[in-house]
Design an enzyme around this catalytic site. Structure first.
Site, PDB file in Angstrom:
ATOM      1  N   GLU A   1      14.414 -15.174   0.875  1.00  0.00           N
ATOM      2  CA  GLU A   1      14.632 -16.248   1.863  1.00  0.00           C
ATOM      3  C   GLU A   1      13.612 -17.366   1.670  1.00  0.00           C
ATOM      4  OE1 GLU A   1      14.136 -14.333   5.664  1.00  0.00           O
ATOM      5  OE2 GLU A   1      15.674 -12.833   5.217  1.00  0.00           O
TER       6      GLU A   1
ATOM      7  N   ASP B   1       0.828  -1.203   0.000  1.00  0.00           N
ATOM      8  CA  ASP B   1       0.000   0.000   0.000  1.00  0.00           C
ATOM      9  C   ASP B   1       0.867   1.260   0.000  1.00  0.00           C
ATOM     10  OD1 ASP B   1      -2.838   0.924   0.451  1.00  0.00           O
ATOM     11  OD2 ASP B   1      -1.904   1.897   2.177  1.00  0.00           O
TER      12      ASP B   1
HETATM   13  C1  GLC Z   1      -4.193   3.016  -0.579  1.00  0.00           C
HETATM   14  C2  GLC Z   1      -5.420   2.151  -0.464  1.00  0.00           C
HETATM   15  C3  GLC Z   1      -6.557   3.000  -0.019  1.00  0.00           C
HETATM   16  C4  GLC Z   1      -6.228   3.586   1.334  1.00  0.00           C
HETATM   17  C5  GLC Z   1      -4.920   4.346   1.290  1.00  0.00           C
HETATM   18  C6  GLC Z   1      -4.401   4.640   2.664  1.00  0.00           C
HETATM   19  O1  GLC Z   1      -4.321   3.944  -1.576  1.00  0.00           O
HETATM   20  O2  GLC Z   1      -5.655   1.492  -1.685  1.00  0.00           O
HETATM   21  O3  GLC Z   1      -7.758   2.293   0.024  1.00  0.00           O
HETATM   22  O4  GLC Z   1      -7.239   4.430   1.765  1.00  0.00           O
HETATM   23  O5  GLC Z   1      -3.914   3.600   0.647  1.00  0.00           O
HETATM   24  O6  GLC Z   1      -3.927   3.475   3.254  1.00  0.00           O
END
Ligand code: GLC
Length: 587
Positions: A295, A243
């Site tokens: 790993e 993310d």
């Molecule tokens: C990313 C995710 C989104 C979230 C953001 C903060 O863009 O896809 O859904 O709100 O990160 O974590």
């Protein structure tokens, strides 16, 4: 040269694929083998995004859960995908639907238990599906033990150094440390209160105030995440979707920055100078994670969510010693225009190819307007800019679905790896009429109703046309309201019905495997200015974006709408231009 192609899947339902001009080898291995070897499965894989809250609810609380997913895995095998990616299911106060993690090693009780996660992974593997989990390293939840410890510790302490705490500006420190704004609206800084009640330092949150940014300069943070990665790898996860992978490092000194209003909140065309997106120093983090994955052998992968432009910068995330894949948001943002589509495909193949990575292709996810609606109104759709009751533009459902089906056939006909977001195989549109009081995305609150946010693409799936909550939840509960007319789109209504969107996806995925399209190579075919046409491994993909029918010669494998001797406007087809007799050389 005789071509030998492989089926990449384990046990699967047989689809009506004509295979008289190829030799098909079904490996039936627990993990799909790919033409270029098992550890390279991800180069050609079709990966299905599951948004757990909205997939299937096994316990009737209105929120989808891990058991619900496990119960439906057969349906994904039937669809014909190779892997699933699950949005976060970790312990979380759910202020950003689980992208605010309070414990990375626990499953949130809303979704189940660690044992349920183990059962899901084992169940998927036994069916030949790989499992990719989300990981959220840019920020934790403010409920995370580390942040709570930081709040009760002194400025400049070890505990505070794990996050981005700074003194405020102005004589009393009551102005934020800089002018950054949060992706969800409002300032990116919140002031803390010291244990004695006095106003204290400020902390950075690029997203909601409940999502404090971690300090990735800190070795303690890096070590903790090495360990979290190992925790999930040890449980048998095949990969991690990372993310906000472009956000972890911030420019030294945290200089002021005013974003281009035309750019997306997650980084737009002008984001090169943005001091909080796409810093060069972030790449050493991915090299480190790549070593941790190594790993576990060569077949575990990292997938970047990196909203960086242009494509040659995005490709930096997938250099040979960094991540394996990055979502191709340039393709997702492409308007319904043949020249733009052709250009983004060419550039993607060139830029990702230049670093030895496959291109990925994606049209929808849990952050953007579903492409069955988006393509009827606009192409580019920055994260969080949803459509709601008072929006100026309302997508035409018929036009949107026609275009979505056609562009999906373009996507699945391309070499590389494709992502399918849950529900697009049913042709689900964006829910554009969610009442304000039912909205849950922090974007809606954070912008005081200025942006509708992402709820419209996150609505619980319709499985059964004639059941409570359309088969999503036995009690009829749903955490977001489902549109009244979605019964007609339910899975059971489409299953086995020729011409349905579901059958189009199944057919395309089966042909894609048979003809090895994921591992192929494309050659453009000129069929006119508003036609996207290319050959890939003997299949001609034709998408007609013009106003007139496009004649063709050959046998239709699959199409997005009925086709006879010509392809109607807003329609795509996969055609065998010169069907070879059995045993004849195709190349
Ligand atoms: C990313 C995710 C989104 C979230 C953001 C903060 O863009 O896809 O859904 O709100 O990160 O974590």
């Amino acid at each position: 040269m005789r071509l030998e192609r492989r089926l990449q899947a384990g046990p699967r339902r047989v689809h009506p694929v004509r295979e008289d001009d190829v030799t098909v080898v079904d490996t039936h291995s627990p993990h799909p083998a790919s033409p270029s070897g098992g550890s390279d499965w991800w180069r050609t894989a079709v990966i299905y995004q599951i948004y757990p809250r909205s997939f299937a609810d096994s316990d009737g609380d209105g929120i989808g859960d891990l058991r619900g997913i496990t119960e439906h895995l057969e349906h994904l095998v039937d669809l014909g995908v190779d892997a699933v990616w699950l949005s976060p299911f970790y312990a979380s106060p759910q202020r950003d639907a689980g992208y605010d993690v309070s414990d990375y090693r626990q499953v949130d009780p809303l979704f189940g238990t660690l044992e349920d996660a183990d059962a899901l992974i084992a169940g998927a593997h036994s069916l030949g599906l790989r499992v990719i989990a989300d990981i959220v390293p840019n920020h934790t939840s403010s409920d995370h033990a580390w942040f709570q410890e930081a709040l009760s510790s002194a400025p400049h302490s070890r505990e505070r150094d794990r996050y981005m705490f700074r003194e405020g500006k102005g004589p009393h420190g009551d102005l934020p440390p800089n002018n950054w704004i949060s992706v969800f609206g409002g300032p990116a800084w919140t002031r803390t209160t010291d244990p004695n009640g006095a106003p204290g330092q400020w902390y950075l949150h690029l997203f909601d105030p409940s999502q404090p940014d971690l300090n990735w300069e800190s070795e303690a943070v890096r070590l903790e995440f090495d360990d979290i990665v190992r925790f999930w790898m040890d449980r048998g996860i095949d990969g991690l979707r990372v993310d906000v992978a472009h956000g972890l490092m911030k420019a030294p000194g945290l200089p002021d920055y005013t974003p281009d209003p035309q750019g997306g909140s997650m980084g737009g065309d002008a984001e090169v100078a943005t001091p909080y997106w796409g810093q060069d120093s972030v790449h050493e983090v991915w090299r480190r994670w790549r070593n941790v994955l190594a790993e576990y052998g060569p077949d575990r992968i990292l997938v970047a969510e990196a909203w960086v432009h242009p494509l040659h910068r995005m490709a930096e995330w997938v250099r040979p010693d960094e991540m394996h894949q990055a979502f191709n948001f340039a393709f997702l943002e492409c308007p319904w225009e043949a020249s733009a589509i052709q250009q983004v495909i060419d550039t993607s193949l060139a830029e990702f190819g230049a670093v030895g990575a496959p291109s990925t292709w994606v049209l929808s996810n849990h952050d953007v307007v579903r492409h069955a609606s988006r393509l009827a109104v606009f192409g580019k759709n920055p994260q969080g800019h949803g459509i709601g009751p008072l929006s100026e533009f309302k997508p035409d459902r018929v036009v949107g679905l026609q275009r979505a089906r056609a562009l999906t056939l373009v996507m699945l006909g391309l070499p590389g790896s494709s992502y399918v977001y849950q529900g697009e195989e049913l042709g689900l549109p964006e829910h554009v009429d969610i009442p304000d009081e039912a909205r849950r995305d922090p974007t809606w609150q954070g912008t005081y109703g200025g942006r509708y946010g992402r709820d419209g693409c996150r609505v619980p799936l319709p499985w059964l046309s004639d059941s409570p909550a359309l088969g999503f939840s036995a009690t009829g509960e749903t955490w977001l309201p489902q549109p009244h007319d979605w019964a007609a789109l339910a899975r059971d209504v489409q299953d086995g019905v020729e011409g349905s969107t579901l059958e189009m996806y199944k057919g395309a995925l089966a042909h894609r495997r048979t003809f090895g399209l994921g591992a192929g190579d494309i050659t453009w075919v000129d069929l006119g200015p508003d036609v996207v046409a290319f050959d890939n491994n003997g299949v001609r993909v034709i998408a007609n974006l013009s106003g007139a029918a496009v004649p063709f010669i050959g046998k239709v494998l699959t199409s997005s709408a009925p086709v006879d001797s010509a392809i109607p406007p807003s329609t795509a087809a996969w055609v065998l231009p010169k069907p070879a007799a059995h045993g004849e050389d195709q190349a």
